[in-house]
Write a protein that holds these residues in place. Structure first.
Motif, PDB file in Angstrom:
ATOM      1  N   GLY A 117      62.439  17.087   6.824  1.00  0.00           N
ATOM      2  CA  GLY A 117      62.265  18.291   6.029  1.00  0.00           C
ATOM      3  C   GLY A 117      62.092  19.557   6.830  1.00  0.00           C
ATOM      4  O   GLY A 117      61.970  20.646   6.255  1.00  0.00           O
ATOM      5  N   THR A 118      62.093  19.445   8.142  1.00  0.00           N
ATOM      6  CA  THR A 118      61.953  20.631   8.984  1.00  0.00           C
ATOM      7  C   THR A 118      63.205  21.503   8.866  1.00  0.00           C
ATOM      8  O   THR A 118      64.326  20.994   8.950  1.00  0.00           O
ATOM      9  N   PRO A 119      63.063  22.808   8.671  1.00  0.00           N
ATOM     10  CA  PRO A 119      64.238  23.683   8.581  1.00  0.00           C
ATOM     11  C   PRO A 119      65.033  23.692   9.882  1.00  0.00           C
ATOM     12  O   PRO A 119      64.457  23.709  10.976  1.00  0.00           O
ATOM     13  N   ILE A 120      66.350  23.656   9.748  1.00  0.00           N
ATOM     14  CA  ILE A 120      67.239  23.789  10.902  1.00  0.00           C
ATOM     15  C   ILE A 120      67.735  25.229  10.921  1.00  0.00           C
ATOM     16  O   ILE A 120      68.286  25.718   9.928  1.00  0.00           O
ATOM     17  N   LEU A 121      67.534  25.896  12.039  1.00  0.00           N
ATOM     18  CA  LEU A 121      67.865  27.313  12.149  1.00  0.00           C
ATOM     19  C   LEU A 121      68.954  27.534  13.190  1.00  0.00           C
ATOM     20  O   LEU A 121      69.094  26.769  14.145  1.00  0.00           O
ATOM     21  N   ALA A 122      69.726  28.594  12.979  1.00  0.00           N
ATOM     22  CA  ALA A 122      70.787  28.972  13.919  1.00  0.00           C
ATOM     23  C   ALA A 122      70.677  30.468  14.182  1.00  0.00           C
ATOM     24  O   ALA A 122      70.154  31.218  13.354  1.00  0.00           O
ATOM     25  N   PRO A 123      71.171  30.921  15.327  1.00  0.00           N
ATOM     26  CA  PRO A 123      71.153  32.364  15.595  1.00  0.00           C
ATOM     27  C   PRO A 123      72.115  33.102  14.670  1.00  0.00           C
ATOM     28  O   PRO A 123      73.074  32.519  14.149  1.00  0.00           O
ATOM     29  N   VAL A 124      71.839  34.387  14.454  1.00  0.00           N
ATOM     30  CA  VAL A 124      72.759  35.190  13.643  1.00  0.00           C
ATOM     31  C   VAL A 124      74.034  35.452  14.433  1.00  0.00           C
ATOM     32  O   VAL A 124      74.012  35.625  15.654  1.00  0.00           O
TER      33      VAL A 124
END
Length: 405
Positions: A117-124
């Motif tokens: 459930g941890t959010p997966i983030l990417a750079p803009v």
């Protein structure tokens, strides 16, 4: 604003009667309690309608000076505040938002969730710009705490209580800790972008948002009953807010977003929260029709008004048919700064003039300005409902038959 007959304004009385009848039919059916409508053409107020009740239980009828919660009809006014500052050379559409709000310098994008459930983030891919912000394309969500959150991003906004911040500086600090919902510029999503604009207005002007729009818009326009709160001596003029779900009767409720109308909020919101009258708001819309001035007082440049009322959405986004309440974007029906713009009314299926600019509010208020036909229309009701009648589109269609040449 001068008042005159429909004929003086270039309008057909029978056409206006049909508009009034459509609003009255919703009152008779028990869908709305009452309404105030203002119609003007060529700068002449041709008709003000006040059918129905301000408060049903107390038998209080609507009046021209009835005060309404206008919710998101705050947004176009914030757009005008931004254009005033644009006239002063203080921002450019291509500016990164972080140029003016450096807290938003290190934004990331939510792209999914891990198994735990941890959010997966990417750079803009690129920094969101003021243009993105003015057109709901920056990547922000909203976080309004009504109903179930639509997705994980909405839930994250609610958990961070972004809209419950102490002031706009605190709101931006909370927002800076959250990811964007999508890559900037790639989608249209209804959001708190106009509240972020409010924070920019404060940074650039050195005033609170409420002070800026009061001194630069409301006072010079003579909008004496428009503010982020209702003064105690005006409280009796505030219309009751009603809820209607399914077949239930109209039920009086407190505003779920801000129950105390008499208290000046700690955080004035650029996206909602204003109280106004139909007559006051008509003065604002007449200023837009006049290209930025009213009664010899200039609020914003003619170029600034044109930029606010020019579509900014590319065709692929119109084809995607994004929806926000009654606003269904489609070919011919685009979005400028903080409001809808009709680029091809025939294609959009609504018989207004090309370049018509409009928006609405959560409690059923609506307006449009039609520069091609030199017409403005303001309608105000107080109804929260998932099945609210589409009075904006209804009255726009009927008003087409009220135009004299």
């Amino acid at each position: 604003m001068r008042r005159g007959t429909p004929e003086e304004a270039g309008l057909i009385p029978a056409g206006l009667d049909a508009v009034d009848a459509a609003v009255q039919a919703q009152i008779d059916a028990g869908v709305i309690a009452g309404a105030v409508t203002v119609v003007a053409r060529h700068g002449v107020v041709a008709r003000i309608g006040t059918p129905g009740y301000k408060d049903i239980a107390r038998g209080e009828v609507m009046a021209e000076d009835t005060i309404f919660r206008i919710f998101s009809m705050t947004k176009p006014i914030t757009g005008t505040a931004m254009m005033i500052l644009h006239d002063e050379g203080l921002w450019h559409p291509d500016d990164p938002i972080a140029k003016h709000l450096p807290e938003l310098s290190n934004l990331q994008v939510f792209v999914g969730e891990a198994d735990d459930g941890t959010p997966i983030l990417a750079p803009v891919d690129r920094a969101p710009t003021i243009m993105d912000l003015m057109t709901h394309r920056a990547g922000f969500a909203y976080g309004v705490a009504i109903g179930e959150p639509a997705d994980r991003i909405e839930a994250m906004y609610r958990d961070a209580q972004v809209l419950q911040a102490n002031d706009l500086t605190d709101m931006i600090a909370r927002l800076a800790r959250l990811p964007l919902a999508y890559q900037p510029g790639t989608r249209w999503r209804y959001s708190l972008s106009m509240d972020v604009q409010g924070a920019i207005v404060e940074r650039l002007s050195g005033q609170t948002l409420a002070e800026f729009i009061r001194s630069r818009i409301f006072t010079p326009l003579g909008m004496v009953d428009t503010a982020f709160f209702v003064a105690p001596d005006k409280r009796q003029r505030l219309a009751t807010l009603y809820l209607k779900m399914g077949d239930m009767p109209l039920t009086a409720i407190d505003n779920p977003l801000r129950p105390d109308p008499e208290a000046e909020p700690r955080m004035a919101m650029g996206g909602g929260g204003l109280f106004s009258t139909a007559v006051d708001y008509a003065r604002y819309t007449q200023m837009l029709l006049n290209g930025g001035e009213l009664d010899g007082v200039r609020i914003v440049s003619a170029q600034g008004v044109r930029e606010q009322m020019t579509n900014r959405l590319p065709n692929d986004m119109l084809e995607a048919r994004f929806v926000a309440g009654h606003q269904a974007f489609r070919p011919g029906f685009g979005y400028g700064y903080n409001g809808v713009v009709f680029t091809d009314p025939a294609l959009a299926g609504i018989p207004v003039g090309r370049g018509t600019y409009h928006w609405d509010g959560a409690a059923g208020t609506w307006f449009w300005v039609d520069p091609e036909n030199d017409v403005l229309f303001v309608g105000m009701i107080q109804l929260l409902s998932y099945t609210a009648p589409p009075l904006q589109a209804t009255t726009q269609c009927l008003m087409a038959d009220a135009l004299l040449g």
